[in-house]
Scaffold this motif. Structure first.
Motif, PDB file in Angstrom:
ATOM      1  N   ALA A  48      62.433  25.735  39.054  1.00  0.00           N
ATOM      2  CA  ALA A  48      62.968  24.830  38.039  1.00  0.00           C
ATOM      3  C   ALA A  48      63.604  23.601  38.688  1.00  0.00           C
ATOM      4  O   ALA A  48      63.470  22.481  38.186  1.00  0.00           O
ATOM      5  CB  ALA A  48      63.978  25.557  37.162  1.00  0.00           C
TER       6      ALA A  48
ATOM      7  N   THR B  86      56.747  24.723  36.886  1.00  0.00           N
ATOM      8  CA  THR B  86      56.857  25.757  35.865  1.00  0.00           C
ATOM      9  C   THR B  86      56.144  27.020  36.325  1.00  0.00           C
ATOM     10  O   THR B  86      54.951  26.996  36.606  1.00  0.00           O
ATOM     11  CB  THR B  86      56.232  25.277  34.541  1.00  0.00           C
TER      12      THR B  86
ATOM     13  N   LYS C  46      55.219  31.130  35.536  1.00  0.00           N
ATOM     14  CA  LYS C  46      55.070  32.114  34.478  1.00  0.00           C
ATOM     15  C   LYS C  46      55.457  33.477  35.041  1.00  0.00           C
ATOM     16  O   LYS C  46      55.416  33.681  36.249  1.00  0.00           O
ATOM     17  CB  LYS C  46      53.620  32.179  34.004  1.00  0.00           C
TER      18      LYS C  46
END
Length: 63
Positions: free
Chosen positions: A25, A30, A32
């Motif tokens: 972050a 990004t 998952k």
């Protein structure tokens, strides 16, 4: 070919995943939950590099 990415301290796995997500972050990547094989080498390297940087800073503070 063997997998050397085994967790030596199973209790630390959740903390390491949280640390990885925080680092991702911070560098704007990004992640998952689960498979992230679609990351570029640059993105993955920036996450790992940020993690190492933070670990070195924490160690230096502890000296």
């Amino acid at each position: 070919m063997s997998n050397n990415n085994r967790v030596l301290v199973p209790e630390a796995k959740e903390a390491l995943n949280k640390f990885k997500m925080e680092s991702a972050a911070e560098v704007g990547v990004t992640l998952k939950d689960g498979y992230n094989g679609d990351l570029t080498s640059r993105e993955a390297g920036s996450i790992g590099g940020n993690m190492v940087k933070k670990m070195v800073e924490a160690y230096e503070k502890s000296l």
